[in-house]
Scaffold this active site. Structure first.
Site, PDB file in Angstrom:
ATOM      1  N   GLU A 298       0.721  -1.210   0.010  1.00 11.92           N
ATOM      2  CA  GLU A 298       0.106   0.128   0.157  1.00 11.92           C
ATOM      3  C   GLU A 298       0.931   1.167  -0.024  1.00 11.92           C
ATOM      4  O   GLU A 298       0.567   2.225  -0.507  1.00 11.92           O
ATOM      5  CB  GLU A 298      -0.891   0.029   1.368  1.00 11.92           C
ATOM      6  CG  GLU A 298      -0.257  -0.221   2.559  1.00 11.92           C
ATOM      7  CD  GLU A 298      -0.394  -1.637   2.855  1.00 11.92           C
ATOM      8  OE1 GLU A 298       0.337  -2.735   1.986  1.00 11.92           O
ATOM      9  OE2 GLU A 298      -0.879  -2.042   3.869  1.00 11.92           O
ATOM     10  N   ARG A 302       1.083   4.345  -3.122  1.00 10.55           N
ATOM     11  CA  ARG A 302       1.067   5.810  -2.805  1.00 10.55           C
ATOM     12  C   ARG A 302       2.293   6.432  -3.562  1.00 10.55           C
ATOM     13  O   ARG A 302       2.022   7.341  -4.399  1.00 10.55           O
ATOM     14  CB  ARG A 302       1.230   5.756  -1.367  1.00 10.55           C
ATOM     15  CG  ARG A 302       1.232   7.535  -0.946  1.00 10.55           C
ATOM     16  CD  ARG A 302       1.333   7.437   0.476  1.00 10.55           C
ATOM     17  NE  ARG A 302       2.618   7.264   1.078  1.00 10.55           N
ATOM     18  CZ  ARG A 302       3.226   7.581   2.104  1.00 10.55           C
ATOM     19  NH1 ARG A 302       2.257   7.965   3.084  1.00 10.55           N
ATOM     20  NH2 ARG A 302       4.289   7.046   2.589  1.00 10.55           N
ATOM     21  N   CYS A 353      -0.968  -3.299   8.138  1.00 10.87           N
ATOM     22  CA  CYS A 353      -0.398  -3.740   9.399  1.00 10.87           C
ATOM     23  C   CYS A 353      -0.210  -2.533  10.238  1.00 10.87           C
ATOM     24  O   CYS A 353      -0.451  -1.374  10.094  1.00 10.87           O
ATOM     25  CB  CYS A 353       1.098  -4.037   9.064  1.00 10.87           C
ATOM     26  SG  CYS A 353       2.121  -2.481   8.559  1.00 10.87           S
TER      27      CYS A 353
END
Length: 616
Positions: A298, A302, A353
């Protein structure tokens, strides 16, 4: 008595014993499989699954009156009786009468017996039931598996298994054919593949089925509808398959992420796609900005978005209009923004996480998707990823790590993905450098696969720091994205099968890049287009092209750290956010050594990859 008589008597005795044994076996079999009595609840279960009862009791202990109720098709059915069993049967009978009166034209159900109603409902062919069934069946929301629930509705289905060599960690496929339609499920195990295909069948033939075992039923009531979540997840998974179809690099991801651009005409397009679960080792930190520090999927997504935005700005400038079908330019603010109606959706195949994920693993037995312990001190704390390790730990102690400390063996710390997504909901997903050219860009929605809990996600990504935030600079705000989950989320593959290689792709690249997550460099040891140095080069190039709209001070910023610090509003919002965490006792935001940002363009080092990620 002669021998023939002996033989005859012996055969007669054997026949008698066989008959007795056969009779005994029949009796035992009958005892093992008695015909179940027909009750309102058994008929209801056969048609619509187990209702979720709410039971209360009133009166003295020796004369309790039990009231049982449940919701079905937007209507509540309840009954009061001396026992819960009697009350539940009566409530189920009421529901059956209601269904029969709605589904069968002209049916007078008020005085019908259970036998008459059950024959009326159970004897209809499947096609006729579908045609005359305006009442949507509601399935049970208990913890039984999809395959177990499917068996409750149709015990005649056959599951066929086969091995799979797909790159997405699916070692097995399972196929089922029902009413002439074939469904295929995939999974890392036969059990997972079976549950996947069972979920598909339940979704197709029995509405409102909550397919994932990792989510709770109330978590499906979200801002984004499940259809959109399915569309987003399937687009990302399909793009991954397309990119890796002819790859010679063995890549078995644990976490898959991507950003999907939604346009005003209801068109959706994947613009970034990434995989990965690794962070850089302290030995490989770069003083030249060449290494990618965090290769969690993730976070790479970005960075890929930032690369995409730089390419869009270049296209908008080159066409002379300072706009294209994605970006528009405001001459008053002297900044770009997304075109009206363009929205960004982040997809991650599992919860990020840190704070959004860790308690879902512990609280999987919690009901209704709520946090059973919302006031525990551990909730909402900042957490850090540790190099050459798994999981996260609390953030505490000093806020800046030292270069010499890390080089002498101190383990490098990196803020968790939950914390970085929380920052994006205040600072925007564009980062400090692009904040010179854009107002903050916020995610409209986040689609999560497994380990999904709405309560934990909302707290982790914006809810925990809201009370401590002070007024933000103009254009900045606390963003509250919608959350959703696909109806058939695919989980992570086993840890032992994962790889340290991360895939990164941005729309406009001919090929994806393959990054070693532990070194932050491409597999051929060149620097990535997602590195600080490469993105800083893009920034400098665009700043020169926008010389009439960007201050001279920004144009002349030779050092990476100076260009970031000159983004005043962004830095003020960042300080505000970090103070909010500290003020609320949620920990300290840990920064990497400042030395890694003290570089400028032109310093000697490996050249960037100019093959659009062609590292195969």
């Amino acid at each position: 008595m002669n021998s023939q008589q002996d033989i005859g008597l012996k055969r007669q005795a054997e026949d008698t014993v066989d008959n007795l044994r056969s009779s005994d076996e029949s009796d035992v079999s009958a005892k093992k499989r008695p015909s179940p009595p027909i009750t309102p609840l058994s008929v209801f279960n056969q048609l619509y699954g187990n209702p979720k009862f709410n039971a209360t009791a009133e009166g003295p202990p020796h004369m309790l009156e039990h009231t049982v109720s449940f919701q079905f098709s937007g209507k509540e059915f309840s009954s009061t009786a001396p026992t819960k069993k009697k009350a539940s049967q009566d409530a189920a009978f009421q529901a059956l009468k209601y269904v029969a009166s709605k589904n069968v034209e002209g049916a007078e159900t008020e005085n019908m017996t259970l036998d008459e109603i059950s024959k009326l409902l159970l004897s209809k062919p499947a096609t006729e039931k579908a045609r005359v069934a305006p009442v949507i069946p509601e399935l049970p929301t208990d913890s039984s598996s999809p395959a177990g629930r499917l068996y409750m509705f149709d015990s005649t289905l056959t599951f066929n298994f086969a091995s799979s060599d797909a790159n997405d960690g699916s070692r097995y496929t399972c196929t089922v054919t029902k009413d002439g339609k074939t469904f295929t499920g995939r999974g890392a195990s036969k059990k997972a593949a079976k549950h996947d295909v069972a979920s598909q069948v339940l979704q197709a033939f029995y509405s409102n089925f909550p397919a994932s075992e990792d989510s709770n039923s109330s978590d499906l009531q979200l801002g984004l509808n499940p259809t959109l979540a399915d569309r987003i997840s399937s687009l990302v998974e399909q793009k991954y398959s397309d990119l890796t179809k002819n790859s010679t690099i063995a890549l078995r991801f644990q976490v898959l992420s991507g950003i999907v651009l939604e346009r005003p005409n209801d068109a959706f397009e994947v613009i970034t796609l990434t995989t990965g679960t690794k962070v850089i080792s302290g030995d490989h930190l770069s003083l030249l900005g060449h290494a990618v520090n965090d290769c969690h999927a993730e976070i790479l997504a970005r960075r890929c978005l930032r690369q995409f935005l730089y390419m869009q700005i270049e296209e908008a400038i080159d066409n002379g209009s300072f706009s294209n079908d994605i970006l528009r330019f405001d001459p008053i603010k002297k900044k770009f923004s997304l075109q009206e109606g363009c929205r960004l959706h982040l997809y991650i195949n599992t919860a990020p996480c840190g704070d959004a994920r860790i308690f879902v693993i512990q609280d999987q037995g919690s009901s209704a998707g709520n946090d059973p312990n919302p006031n525990r001190k551990s909730r909402g704390r900042l957490r850090m990823k540790i190099e050459v390790g798994m999981g996260t730990v609390f953030s505490q102690g000093r806020s800046v790590q030292t270069w010499d400390g890390i080089k002498c063996g101190e383990r490098l710390l990196t803020m968790s993905c939950s914390d970085k997504l929380a920052a994006c909901n205040v600072l925007g997903i564009q980062g400090a450098l692009l904040a010179h050219f854009f107002d903050p860009i916020y995610l409209d929605g986040i689609t999560i696969g497994t380990c999904f809990s709405l309560a934990h996600l909302q707290r982790a990504t914006y809810g925990r720091y809201e009370p401590g935030l002070e007024p933000l600079p103009e254009s900045y705000r606390m963003n509250e994205p919608s959350f959703s989950q696909p109806s058939r989320p695919k989980g992570r593959i086993p840890i032992s099968k994962a790889t340290s290689t991360s895939l990164a792709w941005t729309k406009g690249w001919d090929f994806p890049e393959y990054i070693n997550g532990e070194t932050g460099m491409l597999l051929d040891k060149r620097i990535s287009k997602l590195s600080k140095a490469y993105l800083f080069g893009k920034f400098k190039s665009i700043a020169m092209k926008l010389s009439d709209h960007v201050s001279k001070k920004v144009q002349d910023a030779d050092y990476y750290c100076d260009a970031k610090h000159l983004s005043i509003d962004y830095q003020n919002a960042k300080v505000n956010l970090e103070k909010a965490f500290a003020k609320l006792g949620l920990g300290t935001w840990i920064h990497k050594p400042e030395e890694q940002n003290l570089f400028k363009l032109g310093e000697k080092g490996p050249l960037p990859s100019e093959s659009n990620g062609k590292s195969e």
